[in-house]
Design an enzyme around this catalytic site. Structure first.
Site, short mmCIF file in Angstrom:
data_model
loop_
_atom_site.label_atom_id
_atom_site.label_comp_id
_atom_site.label_asym_id
_atom_site.label_seq_id
_atom_site.Cartn_x
_atom_site.Cartn_y
_atom_site.Cartn_z
N ASP A 9 0.82 -1.22 0.00
CA ASP A 9 0.00 0.00 0.00
C ASP A 9 0.85 1.27 0.00
O ASP A 9 0.48 2.28 -0.61
CB ASP A 9 -0.93 0.01 1.22
CG ASP A 9 -2.03 -1.03 1.10
OD1 ASP A 9 -2.32 -1.46 -0.04
OD2 ASP A 9 -2.60 -1.42 2.14
N CYS A 10 1.99 1.22 0.68
CA CYS A 10 2.83 2.42 0.73
C CYS A 10 3.90 2.44 -0.36
O CYS A 10 4.55 3.48 -0.56
CB CYS A 10 3.47 2.58 2.11
SG CYS A 10 4.27 1.09 2.73
N TYR A 11 4.09 1.30 -1.05
CA TYR A 11 5.03 1.25 -2.17
C TYR A 11 4.33 0.60 -3.37
O TYR A 11 4.51 -0.58 -3.65
CB TYR A 11 6.28 0.44 -1.79
CG TYR A 11 7.12 1.10 -0.73
CD1 TYR A 11 7.95 2.18 -1.04
CD2 TYR A 11 7.11 0.64 0.58
CE1 TYR A 11 8.73 2.79 -0.07
CE2 TYR A 11 7.89 1.24 1.56
CZ TYR A 11 8.70 2.32 1.22
OH TYR A 11 9.48 2.92 2.18
#
Length: 398
Positions: A137-139
């Site tokens: 989700d963050c990458y």
């Protein structure tokens, strides 16, 4: 007479320090006593230029948009380890091209590895990068293809787990076919002998118990300034020694670190050993502060005072048979005798370039561009050498 590193540095900063290369010291000791030489000189400079495959570079690429977390990465086709952060890499000097799905090399004619990529980056060249991402989700980014250079990446520094062996071996081949080794080609039936140390000019042989170096010592590394970061891997100070305290084979090693962006490509070169693999030719220089007469006495050793074991690589075992030991005066003469046979010798270390490094370091100190650094901790003197054992899993069958 005793000096401190602080006193020597004060003389360096004021332009009054006396600096000799190790070769100059040994020559002058033919007419000076140890006490007289101690009175005259403040620093002895040493150098070596040789293959050091246990080297590598840490690289931070910087964040991408959208963000990427590296899962796999290749620099000019050479895989780099990416399990140390989202966009951090470690590229080993001995790393080779990936294998293709059929199991062969992706490019069998490409005699190139991690050492060549590191050297190219230091030289300012642009290198193609291909990466696959670990999507989270963050990458969210899945892949990246771009070109990088030392000017487009954040950190680029060498961290070398094992450099600067205190002594090493002499490789020969008593078998019936050529062998391709980390010492280069060894011809059959004792056709040649290769050694990998500059003998009495080898930096650490003149400081046998590592009294003058430690964690934090400032050094010449690849044409820039580096530091001793830790003991090297396979550090073995308990090696057997002669009466003059020099080890009779591989002993102490150093882990080194330095900013690759400041290095000179002349002193960092990729190389390849036929049918063995890639490595990195690297220049390292160690300054030895003249604290007292013991320093000069240790540095008085000659090539005939230092020996290395002759190892037969034709026996494919960890413990190989030896043909005894030979001193470096004999090795540097160009031939040695093994079982009555005259065998040609050659150094893997560049004796000429090692001297050039010692001269360069001397110039830096005389100009006040390089001062000595106090070690923050000593290097261990009690490490044993532990070989890896093979263990078989007992069968569960009746």
């Amino acid at each position: 007479m005793e000096r401190t590193i602080a006193e020597i540095n004060a003389k360096i900063r004021s332009g009054h320090a006396i600096v000799w290369t190790l070769a100059e010291l040994k020559e002058r000791l033919e007419s000076l006593t140890v006490a007289e030489a101690t009175q005259q000189v403040d620093v002895i400079t040493t150098g070596t230029f040789e293959p050091m495959e246990s080297s590598g570079a840490i690289i931070n690429l910087g964040p991408t948009d959208p963000p990427l977390k590296l899962r796999q990465c290749w620099l000019d086709g050479i895989p780099a380890y990416s399990g140390i952060g989202a966009v951090d890499l470690y590229l080993g000097a001995a790393q080779s091209v990936d294998l293709n799905p059929e199991g062969g090399e992706a490019d069998t004619l490409r005699e190139r590895g991690g050492g060549h990529v590191i050297a190219d980056l230091i030289a300012g060249k642009a290198i193609p990068l291909r990466a696959l991402g670990h999507v989270t989700d963050c990458y969210p980014r899945a892949s990246l293809e771009t070109m990088i250079s030392k000017d487009t990446i954040n950190q680029f520094y060498l961290y070398n787990p094992r450099n600067l062996y205190q002594n090493f071996i002499v490789g020969v081949n008593g078998g019936d076919r050529p062998l391709y080794t980390y010492l280069g080609p060894l011809q059959p039936q004792l056709g040649n002998a290769v050694y990998a140390s500059s003998g009495a000019l080898s930096p650490l042989l003149n400081d046998p118990y590592l009294r003058l170096v430690g964690i934090g010592t400032r050094i010449f590394l690849g044409g820039g300034i580096g530091y001793i970061a830790w003991e090297g891997t396979q550090h073995f100070p308990l090696q057997k020694r002669l009466a003059n305290d020099t080890p009779i084979g591989p002993a102490a090693t150093l882990a080194l670190i330095g900013d690759a962006k400041q290095m000179d490509p002349f002193w960092v070169r990729g190389c390849y050993f036929k049918n063995y693999g890639a490595s990195l030719m690297l220049g390292v220089g160690i300054p030895l502060p003249v604290l007292d007469e013991e320093v000069i006495a240790r540095c008085a050793i000659r090539d005939e005072d230092v020996v290395a074991p002759i190892i037969d690589f034709s026996i494919p075992r960890r413990v190989r048979p030896t043909f005894g030991v030979v001193n470096y005066a004999q090795l540097k003469s160009g031939t040695i005798k093994i079982d009555g046979k005259t065998v040609r010798t050659a150094p893997l270390t560049s004796l000429y370039f090692g001297q050039q490094i010692a001269e360069r370091l001397k110039e830096w100190i005389l100009k006040g561009e390089f001062t000595l650094a106090e070690a923050v901790a000593p290097l261990p003197g009690d490490r044993a050498f532990l070989p890896q054992q093979s263990w078989t899993t007992p069968s569960t069958r009746e």
